[in-house]
Design a protein around this motif. Structure first.
Motif, mmCIF file in Angstrom:
data_model
loop_
_atom_site.group_PDB
_atom_site.id
_atom_site.type_symbol
_atom_site.label_atom_id
_atom_site.label_comp_id
_atom_site.label_asym_id
_atom_site.label_seq_id
_atom_site.Cartn_x
_atom_site.Cartn_y
_atom_site.Cartn_z
ATOM 1 N N LEU A 131 0.823 -1.201 0.000
ATOM 2 C CA LEU A 131 0.000 0.000 0.000
ATOM 3 C C LEU A 131 0.865 1.262 0.000
ATOM 4 C CD1 LEU A 131 -2.788 -0.985 2.583
ATOM 5 C CD2 LEU A 131 -2.949 -1.034 0.081
ATOM 6 N N MET B 242 2.286 1.864 -3.503
ATOM 7 C CA MET B 242 1.377 1.729 -4.644
ATOM 8 C C MET B 242 1.264 3.016 -5.456
ATOM 9 S SD MET B 242 -2.491 0.198 -4.618
ATOM 10 C CE MET B 242 -1.899 -1.361 -3.972
ATOM 11 N N HIS B 243 1.048 4.124 -4.797
ATOM 12 C CA HIS B 243 0.870 5.388 -5.525
ATOM 13 C C HIS B 243 2.097 5.703 -6.374
ATOM 14 C CE1 HIS B 243 1.120 9.795 -5.999
ATOM 15 N NE2 HIS B 243 -0.211 9.766 -6.073
ATOM 16 N N THR C 79 2.860 3.391 -9.578
ATOM 17 C CA THR C 79 1.824 3.217 -10.603
ATOM 18 C C THR C 79 2.412 3.176 -12.006
ATOM 19 O OG1 THR C 79 0.157 4.258 -9.192
ATOM 20 C CG2 THR C 79 -0.308 4.183 -11.547
ATOM 21 N N ILE D 113 -6.453 3.106 -3.164
ATOM 22 C CA ILE D 113 -5.407 2.369 -2.445
ATOM 23 C C ILE D 113 -6.048 1.738 -1.218
ATOM 24 C CG2 ILE D 113 -3.208 2.574 -1.223
ATOM 25 C CD1 ILE D 113 -2.568 4.945 -3.090
ATOM 26 N N SER D 114 -6.247 0.418 -1.281
ATOM 27 C CA SER D 114 -6.967 -0.271 -0.205
ATOM 28 C C SER D 114 -6.624 -1.750 -0.219
ATOM 29 C CB SER D 114 -8.485 -0.100 -0.393
ATOM 30 O OG SER D 114 -8.902 -0.733 -1.602
ATOM 31 N N ALA E 216 -7.598 -2.933 -4.229
ATOM 32 C CA ALA E 216 -6.326 -3.066 -4.949
ATOM 33 C C ALA E 216 -5.541 -4.282 -4.469
ATOM 34 C CB ALA E 216 -5.493 -1.802 -4.774
ATOM 35 N N HIS F 32 -2.232 -8.934 -5.731
ATOM 36 C CA HIS F 32 -2.039 -7.533 -6.128
ATOM 37 C C HIS F 32 -2.728 -7.349 -7.469
ATOM 38 C CE1 HIS F 32 -0.042 -3.719 -6.880
ATOM 39 N NE2 HIS F 32 0.583 -3.781 -5.725
ATOM 40 N N VAL G 77 -3.546 -4.319 -9.333
ATOM 41 C CA VAL G 77 -3.513 -3.018 -10.009
ATOM 42 C C VAL G 77 -3.036 -3.124 -11.455
ATOM 43 C CG1 VAL G 77 -2.607 -0.667 -9.921
ATOM 44 C CG2 VAL G 77 -3.114 -1.885 -7.795
ATOM 45 N N ILE H 275 -4.637 6.095 -6.783
ATOM 46 C CA ILE H 275 -3.393 6.065 -7.524
ATOM 47 C C ILE H 275 -3.464 7.139 -8.614
ATOM 48 C CG2 ILE H 275 -2.967 3.625 -7.072
ATOM 49 C CD1 ILE H 275 -4.034 2.967 -9.828
#
Length: 444
Positions: A287, A290-291, A294, A317-318, A327, A342, A344, A388
């Motif tokens: 987490l 993640m941002h 991306t 984002i969770s 996500a 995962h 995403v 994200i």
């Protein structure tokens, strides 16, 4: 490796190929009678070849090109050895390779070495990641002005409708899938279940889990190459691009992983449905990264057409237990198989960079021992979560400014990827949507 060619005298040529930052195979065609020289002496081509843009052009202002004289690296075979290439008409073998500098050091701009570095971090702690991937792709008739689902070889009809988990849809392309599974067996790619998905001509095949993450990335890279090549032999295209059709869901590449300790025990398994503290720490690592990661999960302009609310692709984002809108999903089932999914990434990713980002982030979390927020329940799209990045340029900026990304990727790879993506943004914006689809359809 030499035994392969002795046992297969019908193979007249080989391809030696490495994956660049966009997972494009780059390399050479070599007559088989010179193959032993490649095994013994390696092969050489410029370091910059693993840092080309999606069109195969040099990166402007890259220090790997004019500044350094466009110097060579040396490429050696990976442990995979020779593999048949069943999508070609003539008997041919593929030899996967990876790049080193002349002094023997790994070339940090090679995405396969990025994953190796993360695996070495696990090994240093007596840990082994176990990885499986699910790959979604489209079969497409691209012979006309507009993309369409191919005509069924069995019925001669074109079904323009979603066919979620339809046996009929699988049967319509039975010859293709039979050839695909035969080819996977020949290439030792562990293809498991196939299902039809919600898009036009969309399918998913799972690759079996294994305790060699580098091999899992190899399998995914080879599988994408195989599917695209074999589809052309059957008279249509196959594509892993994230979103070929505006009105249907895009293609993802979901990653499942657990971690074994030195005794072979799953460190995520607490004997019950919730998992261990270590599982939650790994979740928090994913987490936290993640941002800023991306750009790895969505590396192309088209990638962001998939990442929209209510599209079966996560945007917030969770994490959650048994919830496909989140996500990060913790699947239910036997505690011995407790793992993290995962969700995403799109199908258009580089598998080596993907597993590097996910496993590296999880290990950061295990090392930091931070607790994640409470898992969500219900519809993640309706919960006001932190999102994200929603566009390509924002993802590039987040990757560049990140403090967590340098814990996972080398400085050289980060620099090369940023230069690549900024160049692609510039030139992709000059193309029409149809021209953009044309380049992505066959490459990613």
């Amino acid at each position: 490796m030499k035994n392969f060619l002795r046992k297969n005298p019908q193979v007249r040529t080989i391809r030696v190929a490495a994956a660049d930052l966009n997972a494009q195979p780059r390399g050479k065609r070599v007559p088989s009678r010179f193959a032993e020289k490649v095994l013994e002496d390696g092969t050489r081509f410029p370091l910059s070849v693993l840092n080309l843009d999606i069109w195969g052009e040099d990166i402007d202002d890259s220090p790997l090109v004019f500044e350094s004289g466009d110097r060579d690296g040396i490429l050696w075979p990976t442990e995979r050895g020779f593999l048949p290439m069943p999508w070609l008409e003539a008997p041919t073998a593929l030899l996967p390779i990876w790049m080193f500098r002349d002094d023997g050091r790994p070339f940090d701009g090679d995405p396969r070495h990025a994953l190796r570095r993360v695996i070495d971090r696990y090994k240093a702690q007596g840990l082994t990641p176990v990885v499986a991937v699910e790959l979604e792709f489209f079969l497409i008739d691209d012979s006309g002005r507009n993309l369409e689902v191919p005509v069924s070889p069995r019925s001669g009809k074109r079904r323009k409708a979603a066919e979620t988990m339809s046996i009929r849809a699988l049967d319509q392309f039975d010859l293709f899938f039979t050839d695909l599974y035969d080819a996977c067996e020949a290439m030792d790619i562990p293809a498991d279940t196939a299902i039809s998905e919600a898009g036009l001509g969309q399918f998913e095949i799972n690759l079996m889990h294994g305790d060699d993450a580098l091999r899992a990335a190899d399998d995914a890279w080879l599988f994408k190459m195989l599917v695209k090549g074999l589809a052309r032999r059957h008279g249509f295209a196959a594509s892993f691009m994230a979103k070929p059709y505006e009105d249907y869901p895009g293609s993802g590449l979901h990653t499942h992983f657990s971690v074994l300790d030195a005794q072979g025990r799953n460190i995520f398994d607490d004997g019950g449905p919730k998992g261990t503290d270590t599982l939650r720490h790994a979740v928090q690592g994913c987490l936290s990264a993640m941002h800023d990661s991306t750009l790895i999960f969505a590396p192309h302009l088209n990638s962001y057409d998939r990442l929209v609310p209510e599209s079966h692709a996560p945007t917030g984002i969770s994490w959650a237990y048994e919830n496909r809108t989140s996500a990060i999903r913790i699947p239910s089932g036997n505690p011995k198989a407790r793992r993290i999914e995962h969700r995403v990434a799109g199908g258009d990713v580089n598998p080596y960079l993907l597993l590097t980002a996910i496993l590296g982030a999880a290990l950061n979390g295990i090392e930091d021992r931070e607790e994640p927020p409470e898992p969500i329940t219900g519809n993640a799209y309706a919960q006001g979560l932190r999102h994200i990045p929603g566009d390509w340029s924002s993802a590039i900026d987040a990757f560049e400014k990140s403090t967590v990304v340098p814990r996972i990727f080398s400085e050289e790879l980060i620099r090369n990827l940023l230069l690549t993506k900024r160049q692609e943004v510039h030139y992709m914006n000059e193309l029409s949507p149809a021209e953009q689809v044309t380049i992505y359809l066959d490459t990613v």
